[in-house]
Design a protein around this motif. Sequence first.
Motif, PDB file in Angstrom:
ATOM      1  N   LEU A   1      60.930  -5.687  -9.192  1.00  0.00           N
ATOM      2  CA  LEU A   1      61.160  -6.124 -10.559  1.00  0.00           C
ATOM      3  C   LEU A   1      60.657  -5.044 -11.508  1.00  0.00           C
ATOM      4  N   ILE A   2      61.528  -4.570 -12.383  1.00  0.00           N
ATOM      5  CA  ILE A   2      61.158  -3.574 -13.390  1.00  0.00           C
ATOM      6  C   ILE A   2      60.927  -4.328 -14.699  1.00  0.00           C
ATOM      7  N   VAL A   3      59.701  -4.282 -15.199  1.00  0.00           N
ATOM      8  CA  VAL A   3      59.338  -4.992 -16.425  1.00  0.00           C
ATOM      9  C   VAL A   3      59.430  -4.016 -17.593  1.00  0.00           C
ATOM     10  N   HIS A   4      60.260  -4.369 -18.565  1.00  0.00           N
ATOM     11  CA  HIS A   4      60.466  -3.537 -19.742  1.00  0.00           C
ATOM     12  C   HIS A   4      59.626  -4.043 -20.904  1.00  0.00           C
ATOM     13  N   ALA A   5      59.231  -3.130 -21.772  1.00  0.00           N
ATOM     14  CA  ALA A   5      58.437  -3.502 -22.937  1.00  0.00           C
ATOM     15  C   ALA A   5      59.281  -4.229 -23.984  1.00  0.00           C
ATOM     16  N   TYR A   6      60.551  -3.846 -24.118  1.00  0.00           N
ATOM     17  CA  TYR A   6      61.370  -4.384 -25.199  1.00  0.00           C
ATOM     18  C   TYR A   6      62.708  -4.935 -24.733  1.00  0.00           C
ATOM     19  N   ARG A   7      62.831  -5.237 -23.445  1.00  0.00           N
ATOM     20  CA  ARG A   7      64.054  -5.827 -22.886  1.00  0.00           C
ATOM     21  C   ARG A   7      63.659  -6.837 -21.822  1.00  0.00           C
ATOM     22  N   ASP A   8      64.643  -7.584 -21.347  1.00  0.00           N
ATOM     23  CA  ASP A   8      64.400  -8.510 -20.248  1.00  0.00           C
ATOM     24  C   ASP A   8      64.126  -7.716 -18.970  1.00  0.00           C
ATOM     25  N   PRO A   9      63.328  -8.276 -18.058  1.00  0.00           N
ATOM     26  CA  PRO A   9      63.085  -7.583 -16.791  1.00  0.00           C
ATOM     27  C   PRO A   9      64.373  -7.470 -15.983  1.00  0.00           C
TER      28      PRO A   9
ATOM     29  N   ASP B   1      56.763   3.605 -15.483  1.00  0.00           N
ATOM     30  CA  ASP B   1      56.399   4.212 -14.205  1.00  0.00           C
ATOM     31  C   ASP B   1      57.615   4.640 -13.385  1.00  0.00           C
ATOM     32  N   VAL B   2      58.813   4.282 -13.823  1.00  0.00           N
ATOM     33  CA  VAL B   2      60.028   4.613 -13.091  1.00  0.00           C
ATOM     34  C   VAL B   2      60.331   6.100 -13.259  1.00  0.00           C
ATOM     35  N   ALA B   3      60.707   6.748 -12.174  1.00  0.00           N
ATOM     36  CA  ALA B   3      61.040   8.177 -12.229  1.00  0.00           C
ATOM     37  C   ALA B   3      62.138   8.412 -13.256  1.00  0.00           C
TER      38      ALA B   3
END
Length: 79
Positions: free
Chosen positions: A18-26, A49-51
């Motif tokens: 799961l990629i958690v975004h600061a300003y979007r839905d995961p 943290d994503v490349a």
Amino acid sequence: MAACSLCDASLDHCHGTLIVHAYRDPECTDPACAIPDRLCHTWVADCSDVAGGCECLEVAPVDARPEPITRTGPQRLVG
């Protein structure tokens, strides 16, 4: 390959990250994932943290960007 105990127990879960975004839905790295929730994912990463980085930090105002996590070393999951 070892069998998944969550699959064997028929529990809702996902094998993706799961990629958690600061300003979007995961979002999940598994295209078949229908449950973008932290509780259903063993692996959770912050989008910064994503490349290659993430575009959500580029569009956010500088003063609204989250503070970077500076903790290092082993972490314990409590629950």
